[in-house]
Design a protein around this motif. Structure first.
Motif: not given
Length: 196
Positions: A32, A146, A160, A164, A166-167, A170
């Protein structure tokens, strides 16, 4: 063309699996809080594997750019994906460290910027199917907050921070894979159309 399609669709899958699995194996790494770049930093045991995944992902984005340029001729999307792909390759070439911190930051900016702008261009063009435009809007609705959180905490990584990154990465790479799957695999016709 089949090889380019396989590369463009497969690279995000391998890249995502790489940071997921390598993050689990690196002692003290927080999924995270830690960034993807931290897994490829100098002196980190996961560096060779994460660097290889970054190179593969950069090549995958360049393959997607070539395909988007050919059919259905999405030049803006293609240019943005190419910038993102070159930025990702540069991230691999300039790992996170004191001596290359500036080059790494510039490379990551190109990688993230190209990816975001490519999806935005896809959302704004009528040359992709309506469902894919709507998917692009949804992806950006997830990614932009994000990205804002990530940028707001560049100097002081908070909870996070890595999550954020990685979100949004992806989600946007997922859209790029969908774009490639939706593209017409036939080569463009060359010749003069005869009017009847």
């Amino acid at each position: 063309m089949r090889g380019l399609r396989l590369l463009a669709v497969g690279a995000p899958v391998v890249f995502t699996a790489a940071w997921l699995l390598l993050g689990l194996t690196l002692d003290g790494y927080s999924a995270s809080r830690g960034t993807i770049s931290a897994l490829a930093a100098q002196g980190v045991p996961t560096r060779p594997w994460m660097t290889a995944a970054l190179v593969l992902q950069g090549c995958g984005q360049l393959a997607a750019a070539v395909l988007a340029r050919r059919r259905p001729r999405l030049p803006v999307v293609a240019v943005c994906l190419a910038v993102g792909g070159l930025g990702t390759l540069a991230v691999a070439a300039f790992p996170l460290s004191g001596s290359t911190a500036g080059l790494h930051a510039a490379s990551a900016t190109a990688a993230f910027g190209g990816l975001h702008l490519g999806v935005l261009a896809g959302a704004l063009t009528s040359r992709v199917p309506r469902w894919l435009r709507l998917t692009a809007v949804g992806a950006l609705a997830v990614a932009l907050p994000d990205l804002a959180w990530f940028l707001a905490h560049l100097d002081s990584p908070a909870a996070w921070y890595g999550g954020s990154e990685k979100t949004f990465t992806t989600v946007l790479l997922g859209w790029c894979a969908l774009l490639v799957v939706s593209l017409d695999p036939r080569p463009p016709r060359i010749g003069v159309r005869v009017r009847r």
